[in-house]
Write a protein that holds these residues in place. Structure first.
Motif, mmCIF file in Angstrom:
data_model
loop_
_atom_site.group_PDB
_atom_site.id
_atom_site.type_symbol
_atom_site.label_atom_id
_atom_site.label_comp_id
_atom_site.label_asym_id
_atom_site.label_seq_id
_atom_site.Cartn_x
_atom_site.Cartn_y
_atom_site.Cartn_z
ATOM 1 N N ASN A 1 0.838 -1.184 0.000
ATOM 2 C CA ASN A 1 0.000 0.000 0.000
ATOM 3 C C ASN A 1 0.885 1.250 0.000
ATOM 4 O OD1 ASN A 1 -2.867 0.923 0.385
ATOM 5 N ND2 ASN A 1 -1.841 2.085 1.984
ATOM 6 N N CYS A 2 2.016 1.179 0.660
ATOM 7 C CA CYS A 2 2.917 2.336 0.748
ATOM 8 C C CYS A 2 4.296 2.033 0.166
ATOM 9 C CB CYS A 2 3.084 2.776 2.192
ATOM 10 S SG CYS A 2 1.531 3.177 2.987
ATOM 11 N N ASP B 1 3.272 9.828 -0.239
ATOM 12 C CA ASP B 1 2.514 8.644 0.167
ATOM 13 C C ASP B 1 3.405 7.423 0.305
ATOM 14 O OD1 ASP B 1 0.234 10.109 -0.006
ATOM 15 O OD2 ASP B 1 -0.166 9.557 -2.080
ATOM 16 N N PRO C 1 2.985 2.449 10.523
ATOM 17 C CA PRO C 1 2.171 2.134 11.698
ATOM 18 C C PRO C 1 2.624 0.852 12.384
ATOM 19 C CG PRO C 1 0.988 1.552 9.703
ATOM 20 C CD PRO C 1 2.315 2.127 9.259
ATOM 21 N N SER C 2 2.159 0.677 13.630
ATOM 22 C CA SER C 2 2.455 -0.549 14.366
ATOM 23 C C SER C 2 1.449 -1.601 13.953
ATOM 24 C CB SER C 2 2.324 -0.307 15.870
ATOM 25 O OG SER C 2 3.043 0.827 16.234
ATOM 26 N N VAL D 1 -13.435 -13.049 12.597
ATOM 27 C CA VAL D 1 -12.479 -13.951 11.980
ATOM 28 C C VAL D 1 -12.829 -15.374 12.336
ATOM 29 C CG1 VAL D 1 -10.073 -14.472 11.678
ATOM 30 C CG2 VAL D 1 -10.789 -12.178 12.359
ATOM 31 N N PRO E 1 -12.405 -2.395 3.260
ATOM 32 C CA PRO E 1 -11.495 -3.468 2.824
ATOM 33 C C PRO E 1 -10.173 -2.885 2.345
ATOM 34 C CG PRO E 1 -13.120 -3.055 1.127
ATOM 35 C CD PRO E 1 -13.461 -2.132 2.257
ATOM 36 N N LEU E 2 -9.564 -2.056 3.133
ATOM 37 C CA LEU E 2 -8.352 -1.317 2.751
ATOM 38 C C LEU E 2 -7.416 -1.309 3.948
ATOM 39 C CD1 LEU E 2 -9.737 2.058 1.447
ATOM 40 C CD2 LEU E 2 -8.583 0.355 0.068
ATOM 41 N N LEU E 3 -6.150 -1.005 3.688
ATOM 42 C CA LEU E 3 -5.246 -0.717 4.800
ATOM 43 C C LEU E 3 -5.470 0.730 5.246
ATOM 44 C CD1 LEU E 3 -2.669 -1.318 6.575
ATOM 45 C CD2 LEU E 3 -1.388 -0.244 4.758
ATOM 46 N N ASN F 1 -4.398 3.379 8.577
ATOM 47 C CA ASN F 1 -3.709 3.423 9.863
ATOM 48 C C ASN F 1 -4.221 4.610 10.635
ATOM 49 O OD1 ASN F 1 -2.289 5.382 8.406
ATOM 50 N ND2 ASN F 1 -0.536 5.186 9.768
ATOM 51 N N ILE G 1 -1.319 3.012 14.620
ATOM 52 C CA ILE G 1 -1.690 1.603 14.559
ATOM 53 C C ILE G 1 -2.206 1.247 13.177
ATOM 54 C CG2 ILE G 1 -3.389 -0.049 15.436
ATOM 55 C CD1 ILE G 1 -3.026 1.270 18.115
ATOM 56 N N ALA G 2 -1.725 0.126 12.665
ATOM 57 C CA ALA G 2 -2.149 -0.327 11.349
ATOM 58 C C ALA G 2 -3.422 -1.149 11.482
ATOM 59 C CB ALA G 2 -1.053 -1.181 10.731
ATOM 60 N N PRO H 1 -4.942 -3.469 8.861
ATOM 61 C CA PRO H 1 -4.867 -3.982 7.495
ATOM 62 C C PRO H 1 -6.138 -4.684 7.013
ATOM 63 C CG PRO H 1 -3.379 -5.190 8.962
ATOM 64 C CD PRO H 1 -4.063 -4.175 9.785
ATOM 65 N N PHE H 2 -7.044 -5.031 7.914
ATOM 66 C CA PHE H 2 -8.175 -5.861 7.490
ATOM 67 C C PHE H 2 -9.500 -5.165 7.718
ATOM 68 C CE2 PHE H 2 -4.960 -8.535 9.654
ATOM 69 C CZ PHE H 2 -4.304 -8.926 8.503
ATOM 70 N N GLN H 3 -10.490 -5.603 6.904
ATOM 71 C CA GLN H 3 -11.838 -5.101 7.129
ATOM 72 C C GLN H 3 -12.354 -5.688 8.440
ATOM 73 O OE1 GLN H 3 -14.599 -5.819 3.958
ATOM 74 N NE2 GLN H 3 -15.828 -4.061 4.525
ATOM 75 N N HIS I 1 -11.395 -5.049 11.268
ATOM 76 C CA HIS I 1 -10.286 -5.170 12.213
ATOM 77 C C HIS I 1 -10.558 -4.177 13.337
ATOM 78 C CE1 HIS I 1 -5.666 -5.848 12.216
ATOM 79 N NE2 HIS I 1 -6.133 -5.891 13.431
ATOM 80 N N ILE J 1 -9.101 -2.691 17.195
ATOM 81 C CA ILE J 1 -8.004 -2.716 18.166
ATOM 82 C C ILE J 1 -8.334 -1.776 19.317
ATOM 83 C CG2 ILE J 1 -5.624 -1.983 18.524
ATOM 84 C CD1 ILE J 1 -5.057 -3.059 15.712
ATOM 85 N N ALA K 1 -1.882 6.115 5.242
ATOM 86 C CA ALA K 1 -1.838 5.093 4.199
ATOM 87 C C ALA K 1 -2.364 5.642 2.880
ATOM 88 C CB ALA K 1 -2.626 3.876 4.648
ATOM 89 N N GLY K 2 -1.953 6.852 2.551
ATOM 90 C CA GLY K 2 -2.344 7.438 1.271
ATOM 91 C C GLY K 2 -3.675 8.172 1.311
#
Lengths: 949, 269
Positions: free
Chosen positions: A847-848, A863, A897-898, B13, B158-160, B162, B176-177, B179-181, B183, B185, B201-202
């Protein structure tokens, strides 16, 4: 007797003798009382009494505060209530307690009896054993001895059994009693630990408070025995006072009055009872310079053994303080001690006593600034200073100067360099306070002209290249602004303050168009080393087009045309030349010689003499002066020079070293004022235009260049790691790496010129544990892009192999990483790589991150994250683990990111296994070992796939 | 046991798409007193302790603060934000929530809080404020939380994404990342302060604010600019209103047992 009596002189006669005896006794009594009174009232004793009163008040206050705090503290109140409850409970069972106590007492008695019997029986047994052995040896009375032994042994065995029983009974009884008291004892213990501070304060009150013992100890007359008021001193066997011809170990008594100097929490009080302002670095027990090892006068100077304000050689900070001290303490200028206390602002000077090997001294910002200034101003060009022998000459090479600038520009420049560029370190030599009269002006013109005619005459032409393409100033401006030039140069900022490093490292480019030719600029920006091999300007690898554009832009940086150089007066030229000729020749010979020389010959000849006089070669390479020696006074021990050796002339300033140095730096020629001198006798140090701040930090440095040499054990010795760091720092500093990068927490000056943080040159935090030694070496030798979207370029510095290795060791040493070798990574199975690939896809790394040097369509540079195909040859495997575990720890503020942990808490199952699999995958990515490095193989599948999470 | 079961069942999950079961469990949970009632401390699933420097006391008949945050002369509303990436999921444009002012001047998304209050009602550390990344925007755009609570960060796309929170604009608190739909934390809030949240993330247009306090007396204004803070021990307080674009304002307020009404109308930077 009668004869003797009548013959005796009158003074021996009764009444007279008694009279004189009485007078003498009274005088002796007065004298004795006076002696005790003076001793009792010594200055430091008054301070100690005052401090004791303060301490007592603070302790009482602390007790009161703590009481209040305890009253408000829920824990404490709870504990007290619990204690009451527990005591009540216990008193309800007082019969049980009494019974238990009685049991303990009885058991104790029983134990004592059993133990006595055990001891006695043991000694009988030992005796019997001996007798038996003896009997067996001699063969006499064995039977009897055996009998005796047996009975003793039986008695002993019985005693052992009895003792065991008694021990059990005793332990059982006391356990029972303890159990009864357990809650009360436990709570009491808790209260004690909660009120520990108060206990300590109360103990202090007991010790220093008004009590009988103190009252007696500190009485006059009695106070020679064991007074509580006494001189506090520390002996420093490895630190010395230099008293000319001898070094005497220091004995510091400063703490006799500065009673709280090593304690925290006295910042509010007035001197002498204040805490040292920097206890973490100085004085404090846990600091690197504890009082017990370094004392006070090691850094502050002054007379170490003194216990009076005046004799300690305190130095006032300013005239106001001086007047106040004169009134209060009878302060007077010190005459009897060569190193009176340093004014507070200059205390950092004494760091140099032990820290001379270090590039920069931690915690001494002023000293460090002065060390920077020495290098920028090139003081060591004229003044020998130990440690600076190997440095490059600070100014540019003048061997090809005629290819660079015009004679008119050169004349204007030498006349007043700061006129052309206010931030230059090139000093002004002419038109100063001892050379500004009308006659001096004509002479100055002649001298500048002569110097330049020598230099220009010896200048050899350079083969310069003309710009290959037509340059576009607008594009050129982008080149200059984006490629990284601004890490070292300022442009159009009208900077007036100068500094040594960062964006002030290279000259401000505000007027280069007034100075340089297109050919020279083009050749220089393409390859600076082709013109000046020793230059620190690196090669930015500009293309021909970029260099042409940059040249076009730089030529637009103009402000005013350069006035033509004035014609030197022929008569004055003759006069000055004759003056110098006469140094070697008789008057007649000199005149003959002068008449025989043509005008240009005279100019060049005089120029050579003047370069010798002013020492231009100290900073510049000038053909013909390659072997010339520095012209100034050696400064290595300047700080120990006696004040009486400094020529204050007719200048009305305080007669101290610091005042003389400051005045000299601010106006180097001022001590000529009012003196009758021939032109060649005049002072010749040039004017660097030091600001007050700059001059003041230089004074700090000069005061630190002393002849005092502490024992080796006190001098800061660098271990191999520190030496590696020190060596690297020198290069990082001298090449101005911090102009662009953040290293060791500072730098990144160029960031102020870059709007998008995504385009900042990288931070070098943890570089040593991050990158592989081989990679760093080849990158430093020949940089190639890692983050292709960055506009600023890592330039080629033409590091030697040795320098590149030094830098590698430096980063490794900073992070305590291995250098240069690492264990090879164990080979990994295909299944493992497949696992890594799955996580790589699932976590959407792409992604990055990118897998090539191109920016994917639709994205901007900001980005993006680094090309991961470079990781296997660049990064250390362990670093990847650390990085993925906590990116913020490795690079605070990073946009990475973590994924796996946050504040140490795992964010998913088995994070370490996933991190390790990713590391293994990354370490083979791009090196072709599995052929899976293509972007296609690792592209994420359709959104939301999450294998087995 | 119930909580453990719920945890497993609600985890998409482990067992995706068992909506009925989920509803059942949720209903059960709502009826389970041990879960519904706030409790001090808390275990693995709960929040943290009451923050240092704040004391929970019993409030009987506490006062309340109500009021509005108003803008007299608001700047013109911002247009939509351009979407530069992942248009298929994020859409073409996204509304800019930085400044939303009602027709009568009520300012939405202002943070109102009592300054420096050190004792009062307990912080409900079991409550889980939620910060969603859904439709390529943070929801809610502005929220307040208390130290000791866990902020539940959720990705509905459905994207990354953060979630990068910075205090004072520069110091990273967490990043914090997701990465999942679906998801999610939980993140314990440890320090008070106003955090700006961005997505690196863009998705440069995404922004949110999370204001954390070491006490429970804070609120975010609704669409009409109103807010309510209750359970306040009677006394005099300084009350602060803050808005990311308009600035802040402090008022001295005395709170009694009856509801106290105040209004902020002079927010300034």
């Amino acid at each position: 007797l009668a004869v003797i009596h009548s013959e005796a002189p009158p003074v021996h006669r009764g009444e007279r003798r008694n009279f004189w005896f009485a007078v003498a006794s009274v005088l002796l009594l007065i004298g004795t009382v006076w002696v005790f009174w003076v001793d009792y009232n010594r200055e430091w004793k008054a301070y100690q009494r005052e401090f004791r009163a303060i301490e007592l008040e603070r302790a009482h206050q602390q007790v009161a505060d703590l009481d209040e705090q305890y009253a408000a503290s829920a824990d404490m109140q709870q504990a007290l209530a619990d204690l009451d409850a527990a005591r009540e409970e216990l008193s309800a069972r007082s019969e049980d307690v009494a019974a238990a106590q009685e049991a303990v007492r009885k058991a104790g008695e029983g134990y004592w009896l059993a133990e006595s019997e055990w001891k006695v029986s043991k000694s009988y047994l030992d005796a019997a054993k001996y007798e038996l052995e003896e009997a067996r040896e001699t063969g006499r009375g064995v039977e009897h001895a055996q009998e005796y032994f047996d009975s003793s042994d039986a008695r002993f065995q019985a005693a052992v059994a009895e003792l065991e029983k008694a021990t059990q009974a005793r332990d059982g009884a006391s356990t029972e009693l303890k159990a009864l008291r357990a809650s009360v004892d436990g709570i009491q213990k808790k209260i004690l630990s909660l009120s520990e501070l108060k206990t300590r304060a109360e103990r202090k009150i007991d010790i220093i408070g008004p009590n009988l013992a103190n009252a007696i100890r500190d009485r006059p007359v009695l106070d020679f025995l064991a007074p509580s008021i006494r001189v506090n001193q520390v002996q420093l066997p490895s630190l010395f006072n230099d008293v000319n011809f001898m070094q005497i170990p220091k004995v510091d008594r400063c703490m006799t009055c500065h009673l709280a100097a090593s304690e925290k929490g006295y910042d509010e009080l007035e001197h002498p009872f204040r805490s040292h302002p920097n206890l973490d670095l100085m004085v404090g027990t846990n600091s690197p310079h504890p009082y017990g090892e370094f004392g006070c006068t090691t850094c502050h100077d002054g007379l170490d053994r003194a216990t009076y304000f005046v004799s300690a050689q305190h130095t006032p900070a300013d005239p106001d303080q001086r007047h106040a001290w004169e009134k209060r303490h009878g302060w007077q200028e010190p005459h009897h001690w060569d190193s009176p206390m340093l004014p507070t602002e200059h205390t950092e000077a004494n760091c140099l006593k032990c820290h001379r090997q270090e590039t920069r001294v931690g915690g001494a910002p002023r000293l460090n600034r002065a060390l920077d200034t020495i290098e920028s101003a090139g003081c060591y060009g004229c003044h020998k200073i130990t440690g600076y022998e190997k440095l490059r000459k600070t100014g540019p090479d003048l061997a090809h100067i005629s290819s660079k600038v015009t004679p008119d520009w050169a004349f204007a420049w030498v006349s007043n360099p700061r006129d052309f560029r206010p931030t230059t370190w090139m000093p002004k030599f002419f038109g100063l306070s001892n050379s500004s009269s009308d006659e001096d002006k004509a002479r100055n013109t002649v001298e500048i002209d002569a110097i330049l005619s020598y230099i220009e005459g010896r200048s050899t032409p350079l083969d310069l290249e003309a710009p290959k393409q037509a340059g576009d100033p607008a594009r050129g401006r982008k080149v200059i602004e984006e490629k990284g030039c601004q890490g070292c140069h300022r442009i159009g900022e009208n900077a007036t303050e100068r500094a040594a490093y960062g964006r002030d490292f290279g000259p401000a480019l505000d007027r280069v168009g007034d100075k340089l030719s297109p050919e020279w600029i083009y050749t220089w920006v393409r390859n600076p080393q082709s013109i000046f091999p020793a230059t620190y300007m690196p090669n930015l690898r500009l293309s021909e087009q970029e260099a042409s554009d940059a040249t076009a832009y730089l030529l637009t940086l103009k402000r005013a045309s350069i006035p033509p150089a004035p014609e030197p007066d022929a008569a004055v030229l003759d006069e000055v030349a004759l003056e110098y000729l006469k140094a070697r020749l008789t008057d007649e010979e000199a005149r003959e010689k002068l008449a025989s020389m043509g005008r240009d010959e005279k100019r060049a000849w005089l120029g050579e003499k003047l370069i010798n006089r002013y020492g231009c070669f100290g900073c510049h390479n000038i053909p013909g002066f390659e072997e010339a020696l520095p012209i100034g006074v050696e400064l290595t021990r300047e700080g120990s020079k006696l004040v009486t050796r400094l020529d204050f002339g007719f200048v009305d300033i305080e007669h101290t070293r610091q005042d003389w140095f400051f005045q000299k730096l601010k106006d180097p020629r001022i001590f000529d004022r009012g003196k009758i001198k021939l032109p060649q006798e005049k002072l010749k140090m040039p004017d660097f235009g030091f600001t007050d701040e700059e001059a003041s930090v230089m004074v700090t440095l000069l005061l630190g260049l002393t002849k005092t040499e502490p024992l080796l054990e006190t001098v800061k010795r660098l271990d191999p790691r520190e030496s590696a760091i020190e060596d690297g720092r020198r290069i990082v500093q001298s090449r101005n790496c911090r102009g662009c990068h953040v290293a060791e927490g500072s730098g990144g000056a160029i960031r102020e010129t870059i709007k998008d943080p995504g385009l900042y040159p990288p931070d070098l935090i943890g570089e040593g544990s991050k990158v592989q030694s081989d990679w760093l070496f080849s990158f430093l030798k020949s940089p190639s892009p890692i983050r292709p979207w960055l506009l600023a370029r890592m330039p080629t510095f033409h590091f030697t192999d040795e320098e590149a290795v030094t830098i590698g060791k430096y980063f490794a040493a900073l992070d305590e990483a291995h250098y240069p070798f690492e264990s090879p990574r164990p080979s990994v199975t295909t299944a493992r790589l497949e696992e890594g690939r799955q996580w790589f896809t699932a976590f959407k790394c792409l992604n990055c991150h990118v897998l090539s040097d191109e920016i994917p369509p639709g994205l901007t540079a900001a980005d993006l994250a680094p090309n991961l195909t470079l990781a296997s040859n660049r990064l250390r495997g362990d670093w990847i683990i650390d990085w993925l575990t906590d990116p913020q720890k490795q690079m605070p503020g990073t946009r990475m990111p973590s994924f796996f942990y946050s504040d140490g808490d795992p964010l998913m199952d088995e994070p370490d296994a996933k991190i390790a699999a990713l590391r293994d995958y990354l370490m083979q990515l791009g090196n072709g070992r599995t052929g899976r490095a293509s972007a296609g193989a690792a592209r994420p599948g359709p959104g939301g796939d999450r294998p087995g999470l | 046991v119930i909580r453990f079961t719920a945890h497993r069942l609600l985890d998409p999950v482990a067992l995706p798409g068992r909506a009925l079961l989920k509803i059942l469990v949720l209903a059960l949970l709502a009826l389970t007193p041990s879960y519904a009632e706030p409790r001090q401390g808390g275990g693995e699933n709960g929040g943290g302790e009451q923050p240092a420097g704040y004391r929970a006391i019993r409030i009987e008949q506490g006062g309340s603060l109500t009021g509005r945050v108003l803008a007299h002369d608001p700047p013109p509303p911002y247009g939509d934000l351009p979407v530069t990436r992942d248009g298929k999921i994020c859409g073409e444009r996204i509304a800019d929530e930085r400044l939303i002012v009602a027709s009568d001047g009520g300012v939405m998304n202002a943070v109102v809080s009592i300054e420096g209050i050190t004792e009062g009602k307990a912080i409900d550390t079991l409550q889980r404020p939620r910060l969603e990344n859904t439709g390529c925007r943070f929801r809610p755009h502005v929220q307040t939380v208390s130290v000791g609570q866990k902020l539940e960060i959720f990705n509905g796309d459905p994207l990354l994404h953060n979630t990068h929170a910075k205090m004072g604009g520069t110091t990273t608190v967490f990043n914090i990342a997701l990465p999942f739909q679906n998801h999610k934390i939980p993140k314990l809030i440890r320090e008070p302060g106003t955090m700006k949240v961005v997505c690196d993330a863009g998705h440069a247009w995404m922004s949110a604010w999370v204001a954390a306090f070491s006490h429970p007396y804070h609120a975010v204004t609704k669409e009409d600019g109103t807010f309510v803070i209750d359970g306040i021990p009677p006394g005099s307080y300084r009350v602060k209103a803050w808005h990311e674009e308009l600035g802040s304002q402090l008022l001295e307020v005395t709170v009694g047992r009856a509801p106290t009404a105040i209004s902020f109308s002079d927010l300034a930077r």
